[in-house]
Scaffold this motif. Structure first.
Motif, PDB file in Angstrom:
ATOM      1  N   ALA A 343       0.809  -1.221   0.000  1.00 32.25           N
ATOM      2  CA  ALA A 343       0.000   0.000   0.000  1.00 32.25           C
ATOM      3  C   ALA A 343       0.838   1.266   0.000  1.00 32.25           C
ATOM      4  CB  ALA A 343      -0.934   0.005   1.214  1.00 32.25           C
ATOM      5  N   TYR A 344       2.082   1.191   0.455  1.00 32.01           N
ATOM      6  CA  TYR A 344       2.960   2.360   0.484  1.00 32.01           C
ATOM      7  C   TYR A 344       3.947   2.353  -0.685  1.00 32.01           C
ATOM      8  CZ  TYR A 344       1.091   2.249   5.199  1.00 32.01           C
ATOM      9  OH  TYR A 344       0.241   2.200   6.279  1.00 32.01           O
ATOM     10  N   GLY A 350       9.323   8.243  -8.171  1.00 35.62           N
ATOM     11  CA  GLY A 350      10.730   8.136  -8.488  1.00 35.62           C
ATOM     12  C   GLY A 350      11.314   7.142  -7.502  1.00 35.62           C
ATOM     13  N   PRO A 351      12.433   6.515  -7.813  1.00 36.68           N
ATOM     14  CA  PRO A 351      13.012   5.547  -6.878  1.00 36.68           C
ATOM     15  C   PRO A 351      13.255   6.170  -5.504  1.00 36.68           C
ATOM     16  CG  PRO A 351      14.093   5.419  -9.005  1.00 36.68           C
ATOM     17  CD  PRO A 351      13.202   6.622  -9.056  1.00 36.68           C
ATOM     18  N   ASP A 352      12.653   5.570  -4.496  1.00 33.51           N
ATOM     19  CA  ASP A 352      12.843   5.978  -3.098  1.00 33.51           C
ATOM     20  C   ASP A 352      12.290   7.365  -2.769  1.00 33.51           C
ATOM     21  OD1 ASP A 352      13.785   3.749  -1.845  1.00 33.51           O
ATOM     22  OD2 ASP A 352      15.861   4.398  -1.653  1.00 33.51           O
ATOM     23  N   LEU A 353      11.395   7.889  -3.592  1.00 32.41           N
ATOM     24  CA  LEU A 353      10.722   9.148  -3.253  1.00 32.41           C
ATOM     25  C   LEU A 353       9.326   8.807  -2.733  1.00 32.41           C
ATOM     26  CD1 LEU A 353      11.695  11.426  -6.277  1.00 32.41           C
ATOM     27  CD2 LEU A 353      12.476  11.657  -3.917  1.00 32.41           C
ATOM     28  N   TYR A 354       9.080   9.069  -1.450  1.00 24.84           N
ATOM     29  CA  TYR A 354       7.833   8.677  -0.795  1.00 24.84           C
ATOM     30  C   TYR A 354       6.916   9.883  -0.585  1.00 24.84           C
ATOM     31  CZ  TYR A 354      10.088   4.206   0.045  1.00 24.84           C
ATOM     32  OH  TYR A 354      10.706   2.996  -0.136  1.00 24.84           O
ATOM     33  N   HIS A 355       6.998  10.832  -1.496  1.00 27.41           N
ATOM     34  CA  HIS A 355       6.290  12.100  -1.345  1.00 27.41           C
ATOM     35  C   HIS A 355       4.802  11.928  -1.053  1.00 27.41           C
ATOM     36  CE1 HIS A 355       5.513  16.362  -2.125  1.00 27.41           C
ATOM     37  NE2 HIS A 355       4.564  16.019  -2.970  1.00 27.41           N
ATOM     38  N   VAL A 356       4.095  11.101  -1.825  1.00 27.46           N
ATOM     39  CA  VAL A 356       2.652  10.993  -1.640  1.00 27.46           C
ATOM     40  C   VAL A 356       2.291  10.301  -0.333  1.00 27.46           C
ATOM     41  CG1 VAL A 356       2.165  11.027  -4.107  1.00 27.46           C
ATOM     42  CG2 VAL A 356       2.470   8.836  -2.955  1.00 27.46           C
ATOM     43  N   TYR A 357       3.260   9.695   0.323  1.00 26.00           N
ATOM     44  CA  TYR A 357       3.006   8.981   1.580  1.00 26.00           C
ATOM     45  C   TYR A 357       3.541   9.728   2.800  1.00 26.00           C
ATOM     46  CZ  TYR A 357       2.440   5.258  -1.873  1.00 26.00           C
ATOM     47  OH  TYR A 357       2.048   4.522  -2.959  1.00 26.00           O
ATOM     48  N   ASP A 358       3.892  11.000   2.643  1.00 26.15           N
ATOM     49  CA  ASP A 358       4.470  11.751   3.761  1.00 26.15           C
ATOM     50  C   ASP A 358       3.608  11.687   5.014  1.00 26.15           C
ATOM     51  OD1 ASP A 358       6.929  12.787   2.782  1.00 26.15           O
ATOM     52  OD2 ASP A 358       5.887  14.354   1.670  1.00 26.15           O
ATOM     53  N   TYR A 359       2.295  11.786   4.843  1.00 24.49           N
ATOM     54  CA  TYR A 359       1.384  11.672   5.990  1.00 24.49           C
ATOM     55  C   TYR A 359       1.043  10.211   6.289  1.00 24.49           C
ATOM     56  CZ  TYR A 359       0.233  16.639   6.696  1.00 24.49           C
ATOM     57  OH  TYR A 359       0.275  17.977   6.999  1.00 24.49           O
ATOM     58  N   SER A 360       0.724   9.441   5.268  1.00 28.00           N
ATOM     59  CA  SER A 360       0.257   8.070   5.488  1.00 28.00           C
ATOM     60  C   SER A 360       1.263   7.217   6.247  1.00 28.00           C
ATOM     61  CB  SER A 360      -0.056   7.403   4.148  1.00 28.00           C
ATOM     62  OG  SER A 360      -1.103   8.059   3.495  1.00 28.00           O
ATOM     63  N   LEU A 361       2.549   7.383   5.942  1.00 30.63           N
ATOM     64  CA  LEU A 361       3.580   6.591   6.613  1.00 30.63           C
ATOM     65  C   LEU A 361       3.614   6.856   8.115  1.00 30.63           C
ATOM     66  CD1 LEU A 361       6.423   6.978   3.980  1.00 30.63           C
ATOM     67  CD2 LEU A 361       5.565   4.785   4.836  1.00 30.63           C
ATOM     68  N   PHE A 362       3.220   8.059   8.516  1.00 31.52           N
ATOM     69  CA  PHE A 362       3.302   8.456   9.927  1.00 31.52           C
ATOM     70  C   PHE A 362       1.939   8.906  10.451  1.00 31.52           C
ATOM     71  CE2 PHE A 362       7.339   9.304   7.800  1.00 31.52           C
ATOM     72  CZ  PHE A 362       8.186   8.472   8.539  1.00 31.52           C
ATOM     73  N   TYR A 363       0.878   8.311   9.912  1.00 27.75           N
ATOM     74  CA  TYR A 363      -0.473   8.758  10.214  1.00 27.75           C
ATOM     75  C   TYR A 363      -0.756   8.764  11.722  1.00 27.75           C
ATOM     76  CZ  TYR A 363      -5.596   9.016   9.917  1.00 27.75           C
ATOM     77  OH  TYR A 363      -6.912   9.382  10.062  1.00 27.75           O
ATOM     78  N   MET A 364      -0.494   7.659  12.401  1.00 28.38           N
ATOM     79  CA  MET A 364      -0.791   7.600  13.834  1.00 28.38           C
ATOM     80  C   MET A 364       0.173   8.449  14.646  1.00 28.38           C
ATOM     81  SD  MET A 364      -3.580   6.119  14.467  1.00 28.38           S
ATOM     82  CE  MET A 364      -3.360   6.178  16.250  1.00 28.38           C
ATOM     83  N   ASP A 365       1.399   8.594  14.182  1.00 27.45           N
ATOM     84  CA  ASP A 365       2.345   9.483  14.865  1.00 27.45           C
ATOM     85  C   ASP A 365       1.837  10.918  14.809  1.00 27.45           C
ATOM     86  OD1 ASP A 365       4.996   7.588  15.115  1.00 27.45           O
ATOM     87  OD2 ASP A 365       3.880   7.198  13.269  1.00 27.45           O
ATOM     88  N   VAL A 366       1.339  11.331  13.631  1.00 26.55           N
ATOM     89  CA  VAL A 366       0.773  12.668  13.495  1.00 26.55           C
ATOM     90  C   VAL A 366      -0.464  12.813  14.372  1.00 26.55           C
ATOM     91  CG1 VAL A 366      -0.364  14.264  11.891  1.00 26.55           C
ATOM     92  CG2 VAL A 366       1.697  13.019  11.173  1.00 26.55           C
ATOM     93  N   ARG A 367      -1.319  11.823  14.352  1.00 20.97           N
ATOM     94  CA  ARG A 367      -2.569  11.881  15.123  1.00 20.97           C
ATOM     95  C   ARG A 367      -2.296  12.062  16.618  1.00 20.97           C
ATOM     96  NH1 ARG A 367      -7.676  10.475  13.422  1.00 20.97           N
ATOM     97  NH2 ARG A 367      -9.185   9.863  15.028  1.00 20.97           N
ATOM     98  N   GLU A 368      -1.377  11.262  17.142  1.00 25.99           N
ATOM     99  CA  GLU A 368      -1.059  11.351  18.570  1.00 25.99           C
ATOM    100  C   GLU A 368      -0.305  12.636  18.887  1.00 25.99           C
ATOM    101  OE1 GLU A 368      -2.125   9.548  20.982  1.00 25.99           O
ATOM    102  OE2 GLU A 368      -3.205   8.195  19.651  1.00 25.99           O
ATOM    103  N   ASN A 369       0.579  13.049  17.992  1.00 27.98           N
ATOM    104  CA  ASN A 369       1.345  14.262  18.264  1.00 27.98           C
ATOM    105  C   ASN A 369       0.460  15.497  18.253  1.00 27.98           C
ATOM    106  OD1 ASN A 369       3.246  16.628  16.790  1.00 27.98           O
ATOM    107  ND2 ASN A 369       4.129  15.568  18.549  1.00 27.98           N
ATOM    108  N   ALA A 370      -0.491  15.564  17.326  1.00 26.32           N
ATOM    109  CA  ALA A 370      -1.409  16.703  17.300  1.00 26.32           C
ATOM    110  C   ALA A 370      -2.204  16.772  18.599  1.00 26.32           C
ATOM    111  CB  ALA A 370      -2.340  16.597  16.098  1.00 26.32           C
TER     112      ALA A 370
END
Length: 388
Positions: A343-344, A350-370
């Motif tokens: 899914a990620y 581009g190789p190793d560019l995770y731009h579209v997943y900047d939030y998704s990869l850390f979704y719960m980290d963002v949720r808890e940090n907010a």
């Protein structure tokens, strides 16, 4: 596809480079995106000779992708999480990234069906909804600079971005006048949205009374030079700890082999009108596992979880806990280990560019940090000014 056309896409921040793509892709509109990338051309008519789409009326709910008092895709929550907007003590003003892949227009109209579909059913679900545990979500539609506009000269592309920013500013000012009612707020954005949100900080928040109501700004998915904080945001520091408030957070996720030269076309615009290349500049990097702005690595076991919502409605996705390790590299890029779930990795830019997943990869980290920053802000404000 030419080298120039791959690089020019970085002005908005989608930074697309063609790679081998699996059959399962991120968006159903992928075929349209692929056709555009193969063409790699700006709109045929110069910006000055075109009529812009009708301006949004932010008094109308139709001009908003997300509002807290109506059902929309910013209300979704993963696993056992729940949408908490009904009782949230704080707001979030969220500015979405580029979702118009057209090269027929400089700025996308608000009723562009494809752009609305991606904004509503992908971006709101996978980015804006991360804030619905702490905050009421406001996300304006705006006449975004289309992906095609970024194939033009920098001067022409800047005109499309300037029109888009005028809408974002108008939406924010409408929100402040009619919807905020003096409440604290978060500012959050991704990619093109981060360019516009940064200008909001520079023009309407830093040095103003409104600065005292800003809990934090999550400006993700666009390289930001560190000298912005000394030159234009002197009272808005880079967040250095998980519960610090009144500060700015930013990262750009890449793998160890990513070619970040794709971003070098980006010229940072300073409020005095001067534009400077980011090449050679130190860049902002917040590690969304440690929430520190240094090179301290974030261990996999400390990662709270990524989330990928499908575009179609369905059962809430599971949390992908302990998904990656992350470290802010010396040059300001967030380097992560390769995520295992497909899914990620469905559509890499581009190789190793995770731009579209900047939030998704850390979704719960963002949720808890907010949530943590909102709690800290309210505790600090309580003795001075009770909040609703």
């Amino acid at each position: 596809m030419t080298s120039r056309s791959r690089k020019a896409l970085g002005g908005v921040g989608l930074l697309v480079a063609l790679v081998t793509v699996p059959m399962v892709v991120l968006w159903p509109e992928f075929s349209a995106l692929l056709q555009f990338l193969q063409a790699g051309t700006p709109p045929a008519t110069p910006f000055a000779e075109t009529r812009p789409p009708p301006a949004p009326d932010y008094g109308s709910p139709e001009s908003w992708a997300a509002l807290p008092d109506r059902p929309d895709d910013a209300d979704v929550a993963p696993g056992q999480e729940r949408d908490g907007q009904a009782s949230a003590p704080v707001d979030v003003f969220f500015v979405h990234p580029t979702t118009s892949f057209s090269n027929k227009v400089w700025n996308a109209p608000l009723d562009d069906a494809r752009a609305k579909d991606i904004t509503d059913h992908d971006v709101l679900r996978n980015q804006a909804s991360a804030f619905n545990a702490c905050c009421r979500v406001y996300a304006p539609r705006y006449r975004q600079a289309s992906l095609g506009s970024q194939e033009a000269t920098p001067e022409e592309a800047d005109k499309a971005l300037a029109l888009a920013y005028r809408d974002v500013r108008a939406a924010f000012e409408h929100y402040l006048r009619h919807q905020n009612h003096g409440r604290p707020f978060l500012l959050a954005a991704h990619s093109q949205g981060t360019l516009h949100a940064l200008r909001l900080l520079e023009e309407l928040i830093t040095g103003k009374p409104l600065r005292r109501k800003l809990v934090a700004a999550y400006l993700v998915g666009m390289p930001i030079p560190t000298d912005v904080f000394t030159r234009t945001l002197p009272d808005l520091p880079l967040c250095a700890s998980p519960e610090q408030t009144g500060c700015v957070i930013s990262w750009n996720a890449i793998g160890p082999t990513a070619d970040t030269r794709l971003f070098h076309v980006h010229l940072h615009r300073y409020p005095d009108g001067k534009k400077e290349s980011i090449v050679g500049k130190a860049l902002v990097c917040t590690n969304p596992i440690t929430w520190r702005a240094d090179e301290t690595p974030g261990a996999r076991e400390e990662h709270l979880g990524g989330v990928r919502f499908a575009m179609a409605a369905g059962a809430p996705p599971r949390l992908d806990r302990a998904l990656v390790e992350a470290r802010c590299r010396e040059d300001g890029w967030l380097v992560i280990t390769r995520p295992g779930p497909q899914a990620y990795r469905e559509l890499l830019l581009g190789p190793d560019l995770y731009h579209v997943y900047d939030y998704s990869l850390f979704y719960m980290d963002v949720r808890e940090n907010a949530r943590a920053r909102v709690t800290a802000f309210r505790q600090d404000e309580a003795p001075h000014q009770p909040l609703p």
